[in-house]
Design a protein around this motif. Sequence first.
Motif, PDB file in Angstrom:
ATOM      1  N   UNK A  40       1.164 -18.714   2.479  1.00 47.30           N
ATOM      2  CA  UNK A  40       0.842 -17.578   1.648  1.00 47.30           C
ATOM      3  C   UNK A  40       1.098 -17.888   0.187  1.00 47.30           C
ATOM      4  N   UNK A  41       0.623 -17.022  -0.707  1.00 44.79           N
ATOM      5  CA  UNK A  41       0.808 -17.251  -2.143  1.00 44.79           C
ATOM      6  C   UNK A  41       2.284 -17.380  -2.508  1.00 44.79           C
ATOM      7  N   UNK A  42       2.639 -18.482  -3.142  1.00 44.26           N
ATOM      8  CA  UNK A  42       4.000 -18.696  -3.571  1.00 44.26           C
ATOM      9  C   UNK A  42       4.978 -18.975  -2.456  1.00 44.26           C
ATOM     10  N   UNK A  43       4.463 -19.284  -1.272  1.00 45.51           N
ATOM     11  CA  UNK A  43       5.357 -19.507  -0.124  1.00 45.51           C
ATOM     12  C   UNK A  43       5.209 -20.931   0.402  1.00 45.51           C
ATOM     13  N   UNK A  84      -5.522 -11.524  16.630  1.00 47.41           N
ATOM     14  CA  UNK A  84      -5.775 -10.100  16.865  1.00 47.41           C
ATOM     15  C   UNK A  84      -4.714  -9.256  16.173  1.00 47.41           C
ATOM     16  N   UNK A  85      -4.996  -7.986  16.034  1.00 50.40           N
ATOM     17  CA  UNK A  85      -4.047  -7.047  15.413  1.00 50.40           C
ATOM     18  C   UNK A  85      -3.509  -7.587  14.097  1.00 50.40           C
ATOM     19  N   UNK A  86      -4.412  -8.065  13.275  1.00 50.16           N
ATOM     20  CA  UNK A  86      -4.009  -8.700  12.020  1.00 50.16           C
ATOM     21  C   UNK A  86      -3.333  -7.714  11.077  1.00 50.16           C
ATOM     22  N   UNK A  87      -2.376  -8.232  10.335  1.00 52.69           N
ATOM     23  CA  UNK A  87      -1.588  -7.449   9.387  1.00 52.69           C
ATOM     24  C   UNK A  87      -1.754  -8.031   7.990  1.00 52.69           C
ATOM     25  N   UNK A  88      -1.543  -7.241   6.957  1.00 49.07           N
ATOM     26  CA  UNK A  88      -1.642  -7.789   5.593  1.00 49.07           C
ATOM     27  C   UNK A  88      -0.729  -9.003   5.378  1.00 49.07           C
ATOM     28  N   UNK A  89       0.411  -9.022   6.020  1.00 51.19           N
ATOM     29  CA  UNK A  89       1.322 -10.168   5.860  1.00 51.19           C
ATOM     30  C   UNK A  89       0.823 -11.447   6.533  1.00 51.19           C
ATOM     31  N   UNK A  90      -0.267 -11.355   7.271  1.00 47.63           N
ATOM     32  CA  UNK A  90      -0.894 -12.564   7.833  1.00 47.63           C
ATOM     33  C   UNK A  90      -1.795 -13.254   6.807  1.00 47.63           C
ATOM     34  N   UNK A  91      -1.984 -12.629   5.658  1.00 46.34           N
ATOM     35  CA  UNK A  91      -2.814 -13.217   4.609  1.00 46.34           C
ATOM     36  C   UNK A  91      -2.242 -14.549   4.156  1.00 46.34           C
TER      37      UNK A  91
END
Length: 121
Positions: A40-43, A84-91
């Motif tokens: 993820x960004x910055x991670x 499945x059941x994607x969450x914003x934190x999976x971005x």
Amino acid sequence: QVQLVESGGGLVQAGGSLRLSCAASGVTFSRLNMGWFRQGPGKERDFVASIRYDGDSTRYHSTVKGRFTISRDNVQNTMYLQMNSLKPEDTAVYYCAAGSTALVAGAYGSWGQGTQVTVSS
């Protein structure tokens, strides 16, 4: 030399699904342990899932277990990640990697270029 090409990323709403693919060439794919990572960004680049060369053993990070499924087709030389059941934190940018089933990125010897997954809330 192993070449890995990811595809299937995109923009999806929270709760939706995507399937990522990783096509391998230049190697006997059926003998190769494989994994998925994401950054993820910055991670840092974090482990998502891995699969043994024969597909008989899989591992998942706790944050995706029950939502993501890793699989492979040793005839098509392709690995998949059904999300499945994607969450914003999976971005994140999702990478496939070859050579291990370990949870650490340093254990893998080859990497794809990555595919962007963006989950909107």
